[in-house]
Design an enzyme around this catalytic site. Structure first.
Site, PDB file in Angstrom:
ATOM      1  NE  ARG A 171      -2.523   1.055   3.531  1.00  0.00           N
ATOM      2  CZ  ARG A 171      -3.217   0.784   4.637  1.00  0.00           C
ATOM      3  NH1 ARG A 171      -4.466   0.367   4.545  1.00  0.00           N
ATOM      4  NH2 ARG A 171      -2.663   0.919   5.822  1.00  0.00           N
ATOM      5  CE  LYS A 229      -2.197   4.791   7.230  1.00  0.00           C
ATOM      6  NZ  LYS A 229      -3.412   5.383   7.802  1.00  0.00           N
ATOM      7  CD  GLU A 271     -11.827   5.483   4.656  1.00  0.00           C
ATOM      8  OE1 GLU A 271     -11.743   4.811   5.694  1.00  0.00           O
ATOM      9  OE2 GLU A 271     -10.972   5.463   3.763  1.00  0.00           O
TER      10      GLU A 271
END
Ligand SMILES: Cc1ncc(COP(=O)(O)O)c(C=O)c1O
Length: 343
Positions: free
Chosen positions: A85, A187, A223
């Site tokens: 990721r 992220k 989220e």
């Protein structure tokens, strides 16, 4: 301090707060390559005032944990997924990727060097690792940095939301966390800077955090603060939202596997409409920091929708939590490749 010396920490009452541990790993990228990397006792970074990380948000980060098993071993949970990721985040911001073997080796080195900070088995506390890549070096225009730093530090932590497995309530944010084709799926720090105000407003209004809807139609849940959403339908299916602007949570994908393979449930990744919450008997937030936090209720347009209960955890959420934590601390056999021992 030597790696074996005891530290004086009240493990049972740890919160999700910074504590300076003894060593962090630092590697620098210059002239097209990463250096060897080293452990450092200094928890301060000295970087150019013109670093792109400071001005243009050219930076990304990860979060993963080390766990102490019953027999005293230490293990990491799916660090390869964090590495993958982070590579996606780096590519999105034109930063050099950290090779997976370097990433995992660095995680192991940091944990080993800070071994005495890995909370004992049975305390519920864990050692949180924070890897990050930042653009540094002298640069003024909006362009990729000439140099980069990859660092991992660690902190022993307790629960992210007060109360551990006790349900907490959320409201629906009046802000977006991400743009439709923006950076919500990676992220990067900018997403989190933008979430500080909505978070503060939610907390002031008496909620643990806020829920973000899809930025295009504002009809679907994306989220739950810095965690993914899941719901358990009345006919026992595990449902979780699907969208390009949701951060692909490693915990969420692990729970999908656990729900299917360990609990025999049907699993679906699809739209979750905020005005159809009645379909769920239970709901939760999941993530490395949040682990599983049961959602008591969600306030939307002035009305509170309560799922299982505002005070009790539902039975399926409880089973998911026990299985996930059991795997992470080594009490339950993990699927192949999920556990990496820190030898
Ligand atoms: C926005 C956001 N969503 C979801 C998660 C959960 O992801 P993971 O389970 O990989 O920790 C995180 C934490 O990393 C996050 O910051």
């Amino acid at each position: 301090m030597s790696a074996k010396e005891k530290v004086n920490i009240d493990w049972e009452n740890l919160r999700f707060d910074y504590i300076k541990t003894d060593f962090r790993y630092i590697s620098r990228w210059k002239d097209g390559k990463w250096d060897e990397g080293e452990l450092s006792e200094d928890n301060m970074l000295s970087i150019s005032e013109a670093s792109t990380a400071l001005h243009y948000g050219q930076q990304c980060f990860e979060g993963l944990k080390a766990y102490r098993t019953k027999d005293g071993d230490i293990q990491l949970f799916r660090p390869d997924e964090n590495s993958k990721r982070m590579a996606v985040s780096c590519r999105r911001l034109l930063m050099p990727e950290v090779p997976e073997d370097k990433f995992i080796e660095a995680c192991k080195r940091v944990v080993k060097a800070n071994e005495q900070y890995v909370p004992p088995y049975g305390t519920g506390a864990t050692l949180y690792l924070r890897p990050f890549v930042i653009g540094v070096g002298h640069n003024v225009g909006v362009k990729p940095a000439p140099e980069y730093i990859f660092c991992i530090f660690c902190v022993p932590v307790g629960p992210y939301f007060k109360g551990g497995l006790a349900p907490v309530n959320f409201n629906v944010a009046e802000y977006d966390r991400a743009a439709p084709y923006g950076t919500g799926g990676v992220k990067v720090g900018g997403n989190y800077a933008a979430s500080l105000l909505p978070h503060e407003k939610a907390v002031k209004a008496g909620f643990a955090d806020c829920i973000y809807l899809d930025p295009l139609t504002h009809t679907k849940i994306e989220e739950v603060g810095a965690a993914n959403f899941f719901g358990i339908t009345k006919d026992n299916k595990f449902i979780t939202p699907q969208s390009e602007s949701i951060l692909p949570s490693i915990t969420k994908y692990s729970l999908m596997h656990i729900a299917k393979e360990y609990l025999g449930m049907e699993v679906e990744e699809r739209d979750v409409l905020v005005d159809k919450l009645d379909e769920f008997a239970e709901a939760g937030a999941c993530g490395t920091a949040a682990v599983i936090t049961p959602i008591g209720g969600i306030e939307y347009k002035g009305k509170m929708h309560v799922f299982f209960s505002e005070t009790e955890v539902g039975p399926v959420t409880h089973k998911l939590y026990d299985t996930l934590c059991g795997i992470q601390i080594g009490d339950i056999e993990a699927p192949k490749g999920w556990i990496v021992k820190v030898g």
